[in-house]
Design a protein around this motif. Structure first.
Motif, PDB file in Angstrom:
ATOM      1  N   ARG A 131       0.785  -1.054   0.004  1.00 31.32           N
ATOM      2  CA  ARG A 131      -0.001   0.048  -0.013  1.00 31.32           C
ATOM      3  C   ARG A 131       0.942   1.286   0.021  1.00 31.32           C
ATOM      4  O   ARG A 131       0.614   2.388  -0.630  1.00 31.32           O
ATOM      5  CB  ARG A 131      -0.930  -0.014   1.262  1.00 31.32           C
ATOM      6  CG  ARG A 131      -1.937   1.027   1.130  1.00 31.32           C
ATOM      7  CD  ARG A 131      -2.682   1.120   2.444  1.00 31.32           C
ATOM      8  NE  ARG A 131      -3.810   2.141   2.499  1.00 31.32           N
ATOM      9  CZ  ARG A 131      -4.207   2.511   3.462  1.00 31.32           C
ATOM     10  NH1 ARG A 131      -3.887   2.190   4.656  1.00 31.32           N
ATOM     11  NH2 ARG A 131      -5.094   3.504   3.532  1.00 31.32           N
ATOM     12  N   ASP A 132       1.978   1.282   0.946  1.00 34.54           N
ATOM     13  CA  ASP A 132       2.815   2.457   0.844  1.00 34.54           C
ATOM     14  C   ASP A 132       4.144   1.796   1.627  1.00 34.54           C
ATOM     15  O   ASP A 132       4.247   1.733   2.483  1.00 34.54           O
ATOM     16  CB  ASP A 132       2.194   3.530   1.676  1.00 34.54           C
ATOM     17  CG  ASP A 132       3.324   4.940   1.939  1.00 34.54           C
ATOM     18  OD1 ASP A 132       4.262   4.773   1.217  1.00 34.54           O
ATOM     19  OD2 ASP A 132       2.793   5.526   2.645  1.00 34.54           O
ATOM     20  N   PRO A 133       5.089   1.813   0.645  1.00 31.63           N
ATOM     21  CA  PRO A 133       6.424   1.285   0.965  1.00 31.63           C
ATOM     22  C   PRO A 133       7.130   2.029   1.861  1.00 31.63           C
ATOM     23  O   PRO A 133       8.366   1.601   2.655  1.00 31.63           O
ATOM     24  CB  PRO A 133       7.085   1.166  -0.499  1.00 31.63           C
ATOM     25  CG  PRO A 133       6.322   1.472  -1.531  1.00 31.63           C
ATOM     26  CD  PRO A 133       5.096   2.009  -1.009  1.00 31.63           C
ATOM     27  N   THR A 134       6.811   3.077   2.115  1.00 30.89           N
ATOM     28  CA  THR A 134       7.382   4.152   2.880  1.00 30.89           C
ATOM     29  C   THR A 134       6.940   4.235   4.629  1.00 30.89           C
ATOM     30  O   THR A 134       7.264   4.880   5.432  1.00 30.89           O
ATOM     31  CB  THR A 134       7.464   5.610   2.514  1.00 30.89           C
ATOM     32  OG1 THR A 134       6.047   6.259   2.552  1.00 30.89           O
ATOM     33  CG2 THR A 134       8.075   5.794   1.165  1.00 30.89           C
ATOM     34  N   THR A 135       5.910   3.556   4.613  1.00 35.90           N
ATOM     35  CA  THR A 135       5.327   3.502   6.031  1.00 35.90           C
ATOM     36  C   THR A 135       6.201   2.690   7.143  1.00 35.90           C
ATOM     37  O   THR A 135       6.975   1.814   6.846  1.00 35.90           O
ATOM     38  CB  THR A 135       4.071   2.368   5.948  1.00 35.90           C
ATOM     39  OG1 THR A 135       3.153   2.692   4.991  1.00 35.90           O
ATOM     40  CG2 THR A 135       3.125   2.231   7.325  1.00 35.90           C
ATOM     41  N   ARG A 136       6.309   3.507   8.128  1.00 38.16           N
ATOM     42  CA  ARG A 136       7.207   3.452   9.291  1.00 38.16           C
ATOM     43  C   ARG A 136       6.632   2.632  10.415  1.00 38.16           C
ATOM     44  O   ARG A 136       5.932   3.316  11.281  1.00 38.16           O
ATOM     45  CB  ARG A 136       7.656   4.553   9.747  1.00 38.16           C
ATOM     46  CG  ARG A 136       8.483   5.498   8.663  1.00 38.16           C
ATOM     47  CD  ARG A 136       9.823   4.748   8.221  1.00 38.16           C
ATOM     48  NE  ARG A 136      10.410   5.586   7.054  1.00 38.16           N
ATOM     49  CZ  ARG A 136      11.764   5.346   6.808  1.00 38.16           C
ATOM     50  NH1 ARG A 136      12.534   4.524   7.714  1.00 38.16           N
ATOM     51  NH2 ARG A 136      12.323   5.859   5.706  1.00 38.16           N
TER      52      ARG A 136
END
Length: 467
Positions: free
Chosen positions: A436-441
């Motif tokens: 969904r969002d590769p940058t999710t932390r």
């Protein structure tokens, strides 16, 4: 945001960051002659105003070309809004004899910080080491990048047009006309694959959140619509938005672009997945990874991690020592170490009774992943309903300096969960969030079976972990 020089020959890449945001992407050249430094030409009869000459312009062209290739590789995961029209030049003496021979040490300007945060430095550095990026890919990804920037700014019409220009540049072979482009796009396997995935994702989102529908995507979401009809509707919308005429009663209002937010987001998801797949292929190429690891290791820029594993009945366990080419203990580092440890436990045939992973770095807790107390019962399993079971994933993540909460559900086929399937579900939830969002932390994550209150498995990072 971590940053240190990545050197390739006489050229180096490094970032200047402030409060976790990239302010400037820099390319440095060593061994440049002093004659390339800027010169200040005094006033004369023929030239009443003083002039600044920049004889080293070839380095500007070389830098722009290299950074365009670098951005092409990286854009699937992180879009940097770089102002190529206003580069800043800096000049530093390389030896004492050049001191005082550079009258101007800095020249230029920079602007903005849109989208210039979030990605870990290892992906940024690896992208710089990728060579020979195809010019068609560079040009098409430039359109995707402009679309992302436009979408972030609320210019949804510009965003949609730029996403479509990616498809037109990449797949339409210079052909124009609605029918011709529709037929060409119908013949692209990657486009069809990610188009169908986006439809499934938006339908799931509609079920969970009931978002506002878009009349411009009605044909795309019709269950009985053919692939040709779906693609044709996207092509026709491009024509409507691109060929804007004040004479048309159906013209769009540039001050009311929210109507096109959903079409822009939909097409951005399709195109973004294409770009992301290419980006991951390059950045995780074994040759590139080894090269980057050698650079960081030789410079002493690395983090050593110790992961202890725990098993049922106190059986012999693995203790894993890992080294990563980074100096920042980030959430992405924790995620990578967790995945690698799970894979190693499976290879050593201990995953089916491993109940806990606990990692340390710098003498402090890095992360912990642990199955629930159900794993210590007699059956070492938990049962759900006879059919139609699902898991709820509740997670917390960092965004713009704040901690936010996310939640989603995934259907599962099995009605009984054991230790091995618990770890599989953790990996599935990681995959869902990254897709969904590769940058999710991710900072915490808990998985529940149906509406049970006790988690199947939990994951959390330590206090030392940086954004």
């Amino acid at each position: 945001m971590e940053s240190w020089p990545v050197r390739a020959g006489d050229t180096s890449l490094f970032l200047e960051c402030e409060s976790g945001v990239v302010k400037m992407v820099c390319v440095s050249y060593s061994g440049v002659g002093i004659e390339n430094a800027p010169q200040l030409e005094a006033c004369s009869e023929s030239s009443p105003a003083a002039r600044i000459s920049l004889p080293g312009g070839i380095y500007i062209e070389s830098t722009v070309e290299k950074l365009m290739e670098w951005q092409t590789v990286l854009s699937g995961q992180q879009v940097f809004d770089l102002d190529f029209d206003n580069p800043q030049l800096r000049f530093r003496a390389e030896n004492p004899s050049e001191d005082g021979m550079i009258p101007i040490t800095s020249f230029g300007s920079s602007r903005g910080e849109i989208l210039n945060a979030a990605l870990d430095f290892d992906a940024i550095g690896k992208a710089f080491l990728v060579n020979s990026v195809d010019h068609v890919r560079v040009e098409s990804v430039a359109h995707f990048r402009e679309g992302r920037i436009a979408y972030a700014s609320g210019r949804h019409v510009d965003a949609y047009n730029n996403y479509y220009l990616f498809l037109e540049t990449r797949y339409c072979d210079g052909k124009f006309g609605n029918e011709r482009q529709t037929k060409l796009l119908c013949q692209v396997p990657d486009f069809l694959k990610y188009l169908n995935e986006a439809i499934v994702y938006f339908r799931q989102e509609a079920t969970e959140k009931q978002p506002r529908k878009s009349k411009h995507l009605e044909e795309v979401f019709k269950p009985d619509s053919t692939a040709y009809k779906k693609i044709e509707s996207l092509v026709l919308l491009r024509g409507h938005l691109r060929h804007h005429s004040l004479k048309s009663p159906h013209r769009w209002n540039p001050n009311r672009q929210q109507e096109y937010e959903m079409p822009a987001r939909f097409l951005g998801l399709v195109v973004g997945n294409i770009v992301l797949s290419e980006s991951l292929r390059d950045i995780y190429d074994p040759v590139i990874q080894e090269k980057f690891r050698d650079i960081s290791s030789n410079a002493g820029l690395k983090t050593e991690i110790k992961v202890s594993t725990y098993r049922i009945d106190r059986k012999p366990t693995l203790v894993v020592d890992m080294t990563f080419p980074t100096t920042v203990t980030s959430t992405r580092l924790c995620l990578r170490a967790t995945r690698d440890t799970i894979d190693l436990c499976e290879n050593k045939e201990q995953l089916s009774d491993t109940t806990k992973l606990a990692a340390e770095a710098n003498g402090l807790e890095l992360f912990v992943a642990e199955v629930g107390i159900w794993a210590y019962t007699v059956t070492r399993s938990v049962k759900g309903m006879p059919e139609r079971n699902y898991i709820r994933c509740v997670f917390e993540y960092l965004k713009a300096g704040a901690v936010l909460r996310g939640e989603f559900k995934l259907p599962i086929q099995r009605s009984t969960i054991d230790v091995l399937s618990g770890w599989r579900l953790l990996e599935s939830c990681f995959d869902w969030i990254e897709n969904r969002d590769p940058t999710t932390r991710i900072v915490t994550l808990r998985i529940f079976l149906n509406e049970f209150e006790s988690p199947l498995i939990r994951y959390a990072v330590g206090a030392q972990v940086k954004r």
